[in-house]
Scaffold this active site. Sequence first.
Site, PDB file in Angstrom:
ATOM      1  N   LYS A   1       0.841  -1.208   0.000  1.00  0.00           N
ATOM      2  CA  LYS A   1       0.000   0.000   0.000  1.00  0.00           C
ATOM      3  C   LYS A   1       0.875   1.257   0.000  1.00  0.00           C
ATOM      4  O   LYS A   1       0.655   2.184  -0.778  1.00  0.00           O
ATOM      5  CB  LYS A   1      -0.902  -0.007   1.245  1.00  0.00           C
ATOM      6  CG  LYS A   1      -1.572   1.325   1.502  1.00  0.00           C
ATOM      7  CD  LYS A   1      -2.404   1.312   2.758  1.00  0.00           C
ATOM      8  CE  LYS A   1      -1.680   1.587   4.043  1.00  0.00           C
ATOM      9  NZ  LYS A   1      -1.218   2.966   4.243  1.00  0.00           N
ATOM     10  N   ASN A   2       1.880   1.263   0.866  1.00  0.00           N
ATOM     11  CA  ASN A   2       2.687   2.486   1.013  1.00  0.00           C
ATOM     12  C   ASN A   2       3.618   2.730  -0.167  1.00  0.00           C
ATOM     13  O   ASN A   2       4.193   3.804  -0.290  1.00  0.00           O
ATOM     14  CB  ASN A   2       3.491   2.439   2.316  1.00  0.00           C
ATOM     15  CG  ASN A   2       2.615   2.701   3.524  1.00  0.00           C
ATOM     16  OD1 ASN A   2       1.435   2.990   3.379  1.00  0.00           O
ATOM     17  ND2 ASN A   2       3.189   2.596   4.716  1.00  0.00           N
TER      18      ASN A   2
ATOM     19  N   ARG B   1      -8.491  -0.237   5.286  1.00  0.00           N
ATOM     20  CA  ARG B   1      -7.646   0.775   4.638  1.00  0.00           C
ATOM     21  C   ARG B   1      -6.356   0.151   4.122  1.00  0.00           C
ATOM     22  O   ARG B   1      -5.760   0.665   3.173  1.00  0.00           O
ATOM     23  CB  ARG B   1      -7.291   1.887   5.632  1.00  0.00           C
ATOM     24  CG  ARG B   1      -8.449   2.802   5.963  1.00  0.00           C
ATOM     25  CD  ARG B   1      -7.973   3.943   6.820  1.00  0.00           C
ATOM     26  NE  ARG B   1      -6.703   4.423   6.294  1.00  0.00           N
ATOM     27  CZ  ARG B   1      -5.767   5.021   7.006  1.00  0.00           C
ATOM     28  NH1 ARG B   1      -5.946   5.237   8.290  1.00  0.00           N
ATOM     29  NH2 ARG B   1      -4.647   5.420   6.452  1.00  0.00           N
TER      30      ARG B   1
ATOM     31  N   ARG C   1       1.761  14.354  13.743  1.00  0.00           N
ATOM     32  CA  ARG C   1       2.214  14.095  12.375  1.00  0.00           C
ATOM     33  C   ARG C   1       2.146  15.321  11.448  1.00  0.00           C
ATOM     34  O   ARG C   1       1.342  15.376  10.519  1.00  0.00           O
ATOM     35  CB  ARG C   1       1.435  12.943  11.758  1.00  0.00           C
ATOM     36  CG  ARG C   1       1.667  11.650  12.477  1.00  0.00           C
ATOM     37  CD  ARG C   1       0.894  10.531  11.872  1.00  0.00           C
ATOM     38  NE  ARG C   1       1.570   9.926  10.745  1.00  0.00           N
ATOM     39  CZ  ARG C   1       1.064   8.912  10.050  1.00  0.00           C
ATOM     40  NH1 ARG C   1      -0.102   8.422  10.346  1.00  0.00           N
ATOM     41  NH2 ARG C   1       1.743   8.404   9.047  1.00  0.00           N
ATOM     42  N   PRO C   2       3.002  16.301  11.677  1.00  0.00           N
ATOM     43  CA  PRO C   2       2.975  17.507  10.832  1.00  0.00           C
ATOM     44  C   PRO C   2       3.521  17.247   9.425  1.00  0.00           C
ATOM     45  O   PRO C   2       4.084  16.185   9.157  1.00  0.00           O
ATOM     46  CB  PRO C   2       3.900  18.458  11.584  1.00  0.00           C
ATOM     47  CG  PRO C   2       4.820  17.578  12.359  1.00  0.00           C
ATOM     48  CD  PRO C   2       4.048  16.339  12.692  1.00  0.00           C
TER      49      PRO C   2
ATOM     50  N   CYS D   1      -4.219  12.920  13.907  1.00  0.00           N
ATOM     51  CA  CYS D   1      -4.785  11.592  13.708  1.00  0.00           C
ATOM     52  C   CYS D   1      -4.513  10.762  14.934  1.00  0.00           C
ATOM     53  O   CYS D   1      -3.860  11.211  15.866  1.00  0.00           O
ATOM     54  CB  CYS D   1      -4.233  10.937  12.456  1.00  0.00           C
ATOM     55  SG  CYS D   1      -2.607  10.295  12.666  1.00  0.00           S
TER      56      CYS D   1
ATOM     57  N   LEU E   1       9.099   6.775  16.862  1.00  0.00           N
ATOM     58  CA  LEU E   1       8.697   7.604  15.717  1.00  0.00           C
ATOM     59  C   LEU E   1       7.457   8.437  15.972  1.00  0.00           C
ATOM     60  O   LEU E   1       7.396   9.592  15.584  1.00  0.00           O
ATOM     61  CB  LEU E   1       8.503   6.738  14.477  1.00  0.00           C
ATOM     62  CG  LEU E   1       9.848   6.498  13.818  1.00  0.00           C
ATOM     63  CD1 LEU E   1       9.981   5.098  13.329  1.00  0.00           C
ATOM     64  CD2 LEU E   1      10.075   7.462  12.698  1.00  0.00           C
TER      65      LEU E   1
ATOM     66  N   ASP F   1       5.415   0.501  12.095  1.00  0.00           N
ATOM     67  CA  ASP F   1       4.164  -0.113  11.642  1.00  0.00           C
ATOM     68  C   ASP F   1       4.034  -1.579  12.079  1.00  0.00           C
ATOM     69  O   ASP F   1       3.009  -2.212  11.804  1.00  0.00           O
ATOM     70  CB  ASP F   1       4.034  -0.010  10.112  1.00  0.00           C
ATOM     71  CG  ASP F   1       3.673   1.402   9.667  1.00  0.00           C
ATOM     72  OD1 ASP F   1       3.378   2.248  10.540  1.00  0.00           O
ATOM     73  OD2 ASP F   1       3.688   1.670   8.453  1.00  0.00           O
TER      74      ASP F   1
ATOM     75  N   LEU G   1       8.012  19.592   7.070  1.00  0.00           N
ATOM     76  CA  LEU G   1       9.245  19.320   6.312  1.00  0.00           C
ATOM     77  C   LEU G   1       8.966  19.278   4.809  1.00  0.00           C
ATOM     78  O   LEU G   1       9.806  19.685   4.003  1.00  0.00           O
ATOM     79  CB  LEU G   1       9.887  18.008   6.782  1.00  0.00           C
ATOM     80  CG  LEU G   1      10.257  17.969   8.275  1.00  0.00           C
ATOM     81  CD1 LEU G   1      10.792  16.598   8.660  1.00  0.00           C
ATOM     82  CD2 LEU G   1      11.288  19.048   8.604  1.00  0.00           C
TER      83      LEU G   1
HETATM   84  C1  UD1 Z   1       4.988   6.806   6.458  1.00  0.00           C
HETATM   85  C2  UD1 Z   1       4.088   5.612   6.306  1.00  0.00           C
HETATM   86  C3  UD1 Z   1       3.588   5.136   7.670  1.00  0.00           C
HETATM   87  C4  UD1 Z   1       4.777   4.881   8.606  1.00  0.00           C
HETATM   88  C5  UD1 Z   1       5.710   6.083   8.640  1.00  0.00           C
HETATM   89  C6  UD1 Z   1       6.992   5.807   9.411  1.00  0.00           C
HETATM   90  C7  UD1 Z   1       3.068   6.013   4.140  1.00  0.00           C
HETATM   91  C8  UD1 Z   1       1.842   6.356   3.375  1.00  0.00           C
HETATM   92  N1  UD1 Z   1       2.957   5.999   5.483  1.00  0.00           N
HETATM   93  O1  UD1 Z   1       4.211   7.853   7.056  1.00  0.00           O
HETATM   94  O2  UD1 Z   1       2.858   3.930   7.481  1.00  0.00           O
HETATM   95  O3  UD1 Z   1       4.300   4.655   9.916  1.00  0.00           O
HETATM   96  O4  UD1 Z   1       6.086   6.463   7.298  1.00  0.00           O
HETATM   97  O5  UD1 Z   1       7.670   4.737   8.865  1.00  0.00           O
HETATM   98  O6  UD1 Z   1       4.102   5.712   3.565  1.00  0.00           O
HETATM   99  N2  UD1 Z   1       7.596  14.507  10.596  1.00  0.00           N
HETATM  100  C9  UD1 Z   1       7.674  15.844  10.881  1.00  0.00           C
HETATM  101  N3  UD1 Z   1       7.416  16.753   9.874  1.00  0.00           N
HETATM  102  C10 UD1 Z   1       7.083  16.357   8.611  1.00  0.00           C
HETATM  103  C11 UD1 Z   1       7.014  14.984   8.322  1.00  0.00           C
HETATM  104  C12 UD1 Z   1       7.279  14.073   9.336  1.00  0.00           C
HETATM  105  O7  UD1 Z   1       7.970  16.238  12.011  1.00  0.00           O
HETATM  106  O8  UD1 Z   1       6.877  17.228   7.747  1.00  0.00           O
HETATM  107  C13 UD1 Z   1       7.874  13.497  11.657  1.00  0.00           C
HETATM  108  C14 UD1 Z   1       6.660  12.651  12.011  1.00  0.00           C
HETATM  109  O9  UD1 Z   1       5.814  13.289  12.948  1.00  0.00           O
HETATM  110  C15 UD1 Z   1       7.300  11.394  12.546  1.00  0.00           C
HETATM  111  C16 UD1 Z   1       8.571  11.265  11.677  1.00  0.00           C
HETATM  112  O10 UD1 Z   1       8.804  12.564  11.143  1.00  0.00           O
HETATM  113  O11 UD1 Z   1       7.700  11.569  13.873  1.00  0.00           O
HETATM  114  C17 UD1 Z   1       8.466  10.273  10.534  1.00  0.00           C
HETATM  115  O12 UD1 Z   1       7.253  10.494   9.821  1.00  0.00           O
HETATM  116  P1  UD1 Z   1       7.124  10.184   8.266  1.00  0.00           P
HETATM  117  O13 UD1 Z   1       8.219   9.298   7.818  1.00  0.00           O
HETATM  118  O14 UD1 Z   1       6.930  11.460   7.524  1.00  0.00           O
HETATM  119  O15 UD1 Z   1       5.744   9.381   8.212  1.00  0.00           O
HETATM  120  P2  UD1 Z   1       4.751   9.358   7.009  1.00  0.00           P
HETATM  121  O16 UD1 Z   1       5.499   9.580   5.731  1.00  0.00           O
HETATM  122  O17 UD1 Z   1       3.555  10.214   7.305  1.00  0.00           O
END
Ligand code: UD1
Length: 422
Positions: free
Chosen positions: A22-23, A399, A121-122, A116, A329, A307, A125
């Site tokens: 899915k991802n 999902r 989860r901002p 969520c 995470l 996950d 970045l």
């Molecule tokens: C993706 C996966 C999710 C998995 C996660 C971590 C998809 C669709 N989802 O989620 O299943 O649990 O990776 O392996 O691929 N962060 C910030 N600012 C940002 C982006 C991220 O602070 O702009 C932080 C997040 O809050 C978190 C960390 O960075 O603590 C990693 O998050 P991220 O890798 O971005 O997760 P997703 O891509 O949303």
Amino acid sequence: MQSLEIKGGLHLKGEVEISGSKNSALPLIALTILSRQTVQIDNIPNVVDIKTLTKLLQMLGSEAHFNSNTLTINTKNINKTVATYDIVKTMRASILVLGPLLTRFGHCDVSLPGGCAIGSRPVDLHLKALEEMGATIEIEDGYIKARAENGLKGADIFFEKKTVTGTENIVMAAALAQGKTRLFNCAMEPEVIQTCEALRDAGIKISGIGTETIEIEGTNGELLNIEKIRVIPDRIEAGTYLVAGAITNSEITITNSEAKHIASIIEKLEEMGFSFKIDNDKITIFPASIIKPVNIITAEYPLFPTDMQAQFVALATQSNGTSIIEERLFENRFMHVNELQRLGADIKIEHNRVIIHGRKELHGADMMATDLRASSALVLAGLVAKGSSRVHRIYHLDRGYQNLESKLAGIGANIKRIKGIL
Ligand code: UD1
């Protein structure tokens, strides 16, 4: 609302076929925005998140058709660049259209993903990187309004944290930008690698695939020749079925899997006493003589995935001793713990870690699913609990897990979907 009824305590046996990731499929669907022709994506998992993103692309003006596990999509006639709240609120990964829409059209409005169940989860970045590429970004009325009317420009970008969808978004944005983009501290997940490889196969000059530093030469607005992509196997689904084997201490085989993507999961199961036979895309787990406790810290790939944290919390209830599982995470990702306690599990939450005292005999009860992976942990616990369990709100499971109950029933679980009113 639908629920799953599980009668636990059975041994499992047989083979489960793992679906496409899915991802990995989600960014590949977003990537089709950069293609000048129809794209065929094979091994697409039949899950709700994929339908949601495809619906979003259709709302923007794309043509898309599913035929079994193949998605054919043409984005030539996209005539809208607004990802509305009603879609984004159901799936945060909708943010993946931000980079592709902005780099192709020079403007887009994407609803801000809300909080969520697993923490704040901002997406700061993603936004910062696009600004470094020359975009102006305003947050107005709950929407990210991104503008780059003269196109995005290559830049040097350092991600403060490794972000999976952030890396994917910016890699896709950079593909159509002017000049070279260098990304530092990139996520190295197999799903990120697949997006980069799809760009490479489309003729983009990209180096450092699978490393922390990726360099991409943009096409300055020229669309790409993307034709056919096959989605990699879902490593989290694979891990979840291996834990189904482990928690019932059964021998089961998963097929269509990629062992190197789940090395950290297999390593932890081996530490717990399980053994494995790996034969190309087939992985067999064998029962343990004694299930040992385990210590886990979640981290970025290639380390242990967040996950799979919930599933291992469920499994640790069946180990002989005390396990400690630390979540690095995401905050607030222990919603499954209260539900597992309802079955009789002895688990305590201390800040960002859980301490699980095993081995506890679990007894069937009603449980409420709260997010995708937490839900799968409840189902796993139901497989080993004595008597009957009901997992409610299973739309979370739908999902991300294709045919969960028929796959589990296929290896001997007593599980059925109830279309009730709750
Ligand atoms: C993706 C996966 C999710 C998995 C996660 C971590 C998809 C669709 N989802 O989620 O299943 O649990 O990776 O392996 O691929 N962060 C910030 N600012 C940002 C982006 C991220 O602070 O702009 C932080 C997040 O809050 C978190 C960390 O960075 O603590 C990693 O998050 P991220 O890798 O971005 O997760 P997703 O891509 O949303």
